[in-house]
Enzyme design. Structure first.
Site, mmCIF file in Angstrom:
data_model
loop_
_atom_site.group_PDB
_atom_site.id
_atom_site.type_symbol
_atom_site.label_atom_id
_atom_site.label_comp_id
_atom_site.label_asym_id
_atom_site.label_seq_id
_atom_site.Cartn_x
_atom_site.Cartn_y
_atom_site.Cartn_z
ATOM 1 N N LYS A 113 0.835 -1.215 0.000
ATOM 2 C CA LYS A 113 0.000 0.000 0.000
ATOM 3 C C LYS A 113 0.864 1.258 0.000
ATOM 4 O O LYS A 113 0.527 2.247 -0.636
ATOM 5 C CB LYS A 113 -0.932 0.018 1.216
ATOM 6 C CG LYS A 113 -2.080 -0.942 1.106
ATOM 7 C CD LYS A 113 -3.215 -0.347 0.292
ATOM 8 C CE LYS A 113 -4.371 -1.333 0.197
ATOM 9 N NZ LYS A 113 -5.414 -0.962 -0.713
ATOM 10 N N LYS A 193 -7.365 -10.720 -11.879
ATOM 11 C CA LYS A 193 -8.486 -11.178 -11.063
ATOM 12 C C LYS A 193 -9.722 -10.335 -11.369
ATOM 13 O O LYS A 193 -9.603 -9.110 -11.554
ATOM 14 C CB LYS A 193 -8.064 -10.975 -9.598
ATOM 15 C CG LYS A 193 -8.990 -11.553 -8.598
ATOM 16 C CD LYS A 193 -8.395 -11.339 -7.217
ATOM 17 C CE LYS A 193 -9.455 -11.734 -6.195
ATOM 18 N NZ LYS A 193 -9.026 -11.650 -4.848
ATOM 19 N N LYS A 196 -14.001 -4.997 -9.690
ATOM 20 C CA LYS A 196 -14.645 -3.770 -10.141
ATOM 21 C C LYS A 196 -13.581 -2.716 -10.491
ATOM 22 O O LYS A 196 -13.746 -1.937 -11.414
ATOM 23 C CB LYS A 196 -15.526 -3.256 -9.003
ATOM 24 C CG LYS A 196 -16.665 -2.418 -9.458
ATOM 25 C CD LYS A 196 -17.594 -2.150 -8.290
ATOM 26 C CE LYS A 196 -18.688 -1.212 -8.707
ATOM 27 N NZ LYS A 196 -19.594 -0.892 -7.611
#
Ligand code: SF4
Length: 325
Positions: A113, A193, A196
């Site tokens: 991150k 994968k 959205k």
């Protein structure tokens, strides 16, 4: 015999897609039969990126509606939203007192991150595993369904629990992983994968026409340029998706692809047909639930009440153990 208690949380990503269903929701539904299940939409976790926060409410509603339509049953499970039980943030603060910073800075997803959002390395990102631990132990869950990639997170939760219990006495149950071989569903780009965020998904609630149109845009075998070229189903994601929805015909489709007896358009049409057939009962239930004015909100409110009752008991015990007056 007393049933085990399952906890699982998922971020509010809005309308669910077939990757969500095959990878998690269908397992959630099955677990309801043998466990007391607590399923939570973890909206506070979604704040660590600060993206699209204006969509949180709508995404939470859509996700719960999809969960209900897919078979999550508020009579069997507690279905609620993380922020509606604020005790979780209090427990997060308390558990952060026993969690060495070094443990958190070593977490692989934290390091990822930091690379992904160097402009926003906030405390929430570092504290994420502590909040996740709080989610689980606040409800005294003993079982957490996880994929192999999530095992390190659960191990960290167990370490936090062990440390708390060591310092303040036996309080929390060490949650056990319930390893599930979630199939990884690849999106319509044929590479990543289904998600959205990559816009490569097929939503469960899409209309049959939308579903068919989306499937038509999917990437197939890149070596198959013309209708008469023999195909390689093993590299084609449409073929993999047939595996979920047209499994009995897989050998036949594979053979016809290799010998160019079937074209990609026809192959995609067949997938769309089978997928739409499989999703028809879900879509019908979804429409019925959506028509019941205020129903989803009632489920969420009732879930919060039941979850909060458990949370308050745990928090009282924790504060006592920690010596808070
Ligand atoms: Fe893929 Fe089907 Fe085309 Fe073969 S025929 S490449 S399996 S879409």
């Amino acid at each position: 015999m007393k049933k085990g208690r399952v906890f699982s949380g998922a971020r509010p990503t809005g309308k669910q897609h077939i990757g969500n269903y095959l990878g998690a929701i269908q397992n959630y539904v099955k677990l309801q039969e043998n466990y007391d299940c607590i399923y939570c939409i973890v909206d506070i976790h979604a704040l660590t990126t600060l993206e699209d926060t204006h969509l949180l409410k709508a995404n939470t509603y859509d996700m719960m509606l999809d969960w209900l339509a897919a078979g999550l049953d508020p009579q069997k499970s507690i279905l609620f939203v993380q922020s509606h039980v604020p005790e979780v943030t209090e427990l997060h603060t308390l558990l952060s007192m026993v969690t060495p910073l070094g443990w958190l800075l070593r977490v692989a997803t934290f390091k990822e991150k930091v690379k992904m959002q160097p402009h926003n390395v906030n405390y929430g990102l570092v504290g994420y595993p502590v909040l996740m631990t709080s989610d689980i132990v606040l409800y005294k869950a003993d079982t957490v369904p996880v994929g192999e990639d999530q095992l390190p997170h659960l191990e960290l939760a167990r370490e936090i629990v062990r440390r708390f219990n060591f310092i303040f006495g036996e309080t929390f149950i060490e949650p056990q992983a319930k390893l599930t071989n979630f199939p990884m569903v690849v999106g319509l780009d044929g590479e990543r994968k289904m998600s959205k965020s990559y816009d490569n998904q097929i939503e469960l609630a899409a209309t049959p026409e939308e579903t068919a149109a989306k499937i038509m845009t999917a990437f197939t075998d890149p070596a198959r340029k013309f209708r008469n070229d023999p195909g390689h189903p093993e590299v084609c994601n449409i073929y993999r998706l047939h595996g979920f929805y047209t499994s009995l015909k897989m050998p036949e489709i594979g053979e016809k692809c290799r010998s160019a007896q079937i074209g990609c358009v026809e192959c995609k049409r067949l997938l769309a047909e089978n997928l739409n057939k499989a999703l028809a009962p879900f879509r019908e239930r979804r429409a019925q639930i959506a028509q019941r004015s205020g129903y989803v909100q009632e489920v969420i409110a009732d879930g919060a009440r039941r979850a909060q009752a458990l949370a308050r008991e745990t928090l009282k015990e924790v504060k006592d153990k920690m010596g808070l007056p």
